[in-house]
Design a protein around this motif. Structure first.
Motif, PDB file in Angstrom:
ATOM      1  N   TRP A  84       0.860  -1.185   0.000  1.00  0.00           N
ATOM      2  CA  TRP A  84       0.000   0.000   0.000  1.00  0.00           C
ATOM      3  C   TRP A  84       0.896   1.234   0.000  1.00  0.00           C
ATOM      4  N   THR A 131       4.992  -8.661   7.332  1.00  0.00           N
ATOM      5  CA  THR A 131       4.573  -7.301   7.018  1.00  0.00           C
ATOM      6  C   THR A 131       5.742  -6.358   7.257  1.00  0.00           C
ATOM      7  N   ILE A 178      -1.936  -4.104   7.837  1.00  0.00           N
ATOM      8  CA  ILE A 178      -2.204  -4.727   6.542  1.00  0.00           C
ATOM      9  C   ILE A 178      -2.576  -6.180   6.773  1.00  0.00           C
ATOM     10  N   ARG A 195      -4.517  -9.831   4.548  1.00  0.00           N
ATOM     11  CA  ARG A 195      -4.995 -10.354   3.273  1.00  0.00           C
ATOM     12  C   ARG A 195      -6.018 -11.461   3.513  1.00  0.00           C
ATOM     13  N   LEU A 250      -6.056  -2.564   4.088  1.00  0.00           N
ATOM     14  CA  LEU A 250      -5.269  -1.645   4.892  1.00  0.00           C
ATOM     15  C   LEU A 250      -6.213  -1.006   5.899  1.00  0.00           C
ATOM     16  N   CYS A 256      -2.709   0.497  -4.114  1.00  0.00           N
ATOM     17  CA  CYS A 256      -2.076  -0.785  -3.838  1.00  0.00           C
ATOM     18  C   CYS A 256      -1.282  -1.200  -5.068  1.00  0.00           C
TER      19      CYS A 256
END
Length: 126
Positions: A36, A60, A73, A75, A84, A99
């Motif tokens: 991001w 991360t 962050i 997923r 985010l 992104c």
């Protein structure tokens, strides 16, 4: 055709929270570094956070220590989406948030180039 589409931006009051989404199509986000970034008015684009697969989990990476604490962050591979989360929003967080995805399978953070979305605008103002 690879597409990354950001969403979730908008007008938020200082102190509020937002969750931005980055949904991919034509491309599976698993095992790829996803980052991001943001670009504030009149400023250069800067990295915020990056996520990549490591073993059975994720790694991360913050692009700046100044961003630690309010940005998270994550997923969801089943939705092919990276999120985010931003808390305690400040006026200086006002920016277009983008992104990006590294096209190389197994890629690691930090990410600096790759596929890019068109961004979602976050405005923090009372």
């Amino acid at each position: 055709q690879v597409q990354l589409v950001e969403s979730g931006g908008g007008l938020v009051q200082p102190g509020g929270s937002l969750r931005l989404s980055c949904a991919a199509s034509g491309f599976t986000l698993d095992y790829h570094a996803i980052g991001w970034f943001r670009q504030a008015p009149g400023k250069e684009r800067e990295g915020v956070l990056c996520i990549s697969s490591v073993g059975n989990g994720d790694d991360t990476t913050y692009y700046s220590d100044d961003l630690k604490g309010r940005f998270t962050i994550s997923r969801d591979n089943s939705k092919n989406t990276v999120y985010l989360q931003i808390t305690s929003l400040k006026p200086e967080d006002t920016a277009v948030y983008y992104c990006a995805a590294d096209p190389t399978s197994g890629s690691k953070c930090p990410l600096w180039s790759g596929y890019w979305g068109k961004g979602t605008l976050v405005t923090v103002s009372s």
